[in-house]
Design a protein around this motif. Structure first.
Motif, mmCIF file in Angstrom:
data_model
loop_
_atom_site.group_PDB
_atom_site.id
_atom_site.type_symbol
_atom_site.label_atom_id
_atom_site.label_comp_id
_atom_site.label_asym_id
_atom_site.label_seq_id
_atom_site.Cartn_x
_atom_site.Cartn_y
_atom_site.Cartn_z
ATOM 1 N N GLN A 189 16.591 25.424 -95.174
ATOM 2 C CA GLN A 189 17.876 24.728 -95.272
ATOM 3 C C GLN A 189 17.666 23.230 -95.460
ATOM 4 N N THR A 190 16.741 22.670 -94.700
ATOM 5 C CA THR A 190 16.463 21.237 -94.808
ATOM 6 C C THR A 190 15.936 20.897 -96.195
ATOM 7 N N ARG A 191 15.028 21.740 -96.697
ATOM 8 C CA ARG A 191 14.485 21.513 -98.037
ATOM 9 C C ARG A 191 15.614 21.535 -99.064
ATOM 10 N N GLY A 192 16.539 22.472 -98.913
ATOM 11 C CA GLY A 192 17.667 22.545 -99.831
ATOM 12 C C GLY A 192 18.525 21.303 -99.777
ATOM 13 N N LEU A 193 18.754 20.785 -98.562
ATOM 14 C CA LEU A 193 19.551 19.558 -98.417
ATOM 15 C C LEU A 193 18.845 18.382 -99.058
ATOM 16 N N VAL A 194 17.534 18.293 -98.851
ATOM 17 C CA VAL A 194 16.760 17.188 -99.445
ATOM 18 C C VAL A 194 16.809 17.280 -100.961
ATOM 19 N N GLN B 12 10.922 32.618 -87.312
ATOM 20 C CA GLN B 12 11.912 32.911 -88.351
ATOM 21 C C GLN B 12 13.019 31.863 -88.351
ATOM 22 N N ARG B 13 13.473 31.447 -87.152
ATOM 23 C CA ARG B 13 14.510 30.410 -87.078
ATOM 24 C C ARG B 13 14.000 29.103 -87.664
ATOM 25 N N LEU B 14 12.762 28.738 -87.314
ATOM 26 C CA LEU B 14 12.199 27.493 -87.827
ATOM 27 C C LEU B 14 12.018 27.551 -89.344
ATOM 28 N N GLU B 15 11.566 28.697 -89.850
ATOM 29 C CA GLU B 15 11.421 28.844 -91.299
ATOM 30 C C GLU B 15 12.772 28.700 -91.985
ATOM 31 N N SER B 16 13.794 29.280 -91.389
ATOM 32 C CA SER B 16 15.141 29.177 -91.951
ATOM 33 C C SER B 16 15.611 27.727 -91.948
ATOM 34 N N GLU B 17 15.352 27.021 -90.851
ATOM 35 C CA GLU B 17 15.731 25.608 -90.776
ATOM 36 C C GLU B 17 14.991 24.789 -91.829
ATOM 37 N N ILE B 18 13.714 25.086 -92.029
ATOM 38 C CA ILE B 18 12.923 24.368 -93.033
ATOM 39 C C ILE B 18 13.510 24.595 -94.422
#
Length: 81
Positions: free
Chosen positions: A54-59, A46-52
């Motif tokens: 967030q990262t996708r949003g930043l990109v 779940q943490r990794l999915e959340s990070e992904i």
């Protein structure tokens, strides 16, 4: 003779039952450890999915900003012409 055989059978059954109870307890303990590991891994997923996400949003934000900057530069260049 028959009574002593029955008594021995009873002792054997009691011993087997105690072994079964110990084995069941060990299995329960092992299952608890496995459940804890599963929960920890689910939390990590779940943490990794959340990070992904967030990262996708930043990109996506960075890409939008680049496109917007390029569009503004083209508009300025057109206005200068």
């Amino acid at each position: 003779m028959e009574i002593s055989r029955l008594a021995q059978s009873k002792r054997n059954i009691i011993s087997l039952n105690m072994d079964l109870e110990r084995d069941t307890q060990r299995i329960d303990e092992a299952n608890q450890k496995l459940l804890l590991k599963i929960q920890e891994r689910e939390d990590k997923i779940q943490r990794l999915e959340s990070e992904i996400i967030q990262t996708r949003g930043l990109v996506e934000d960075e890409e939008w900003e680049k496109e917007n900057r390029t569009t503004m530069e083209r508009e300025r260049a057109l206005q200068e012409l």
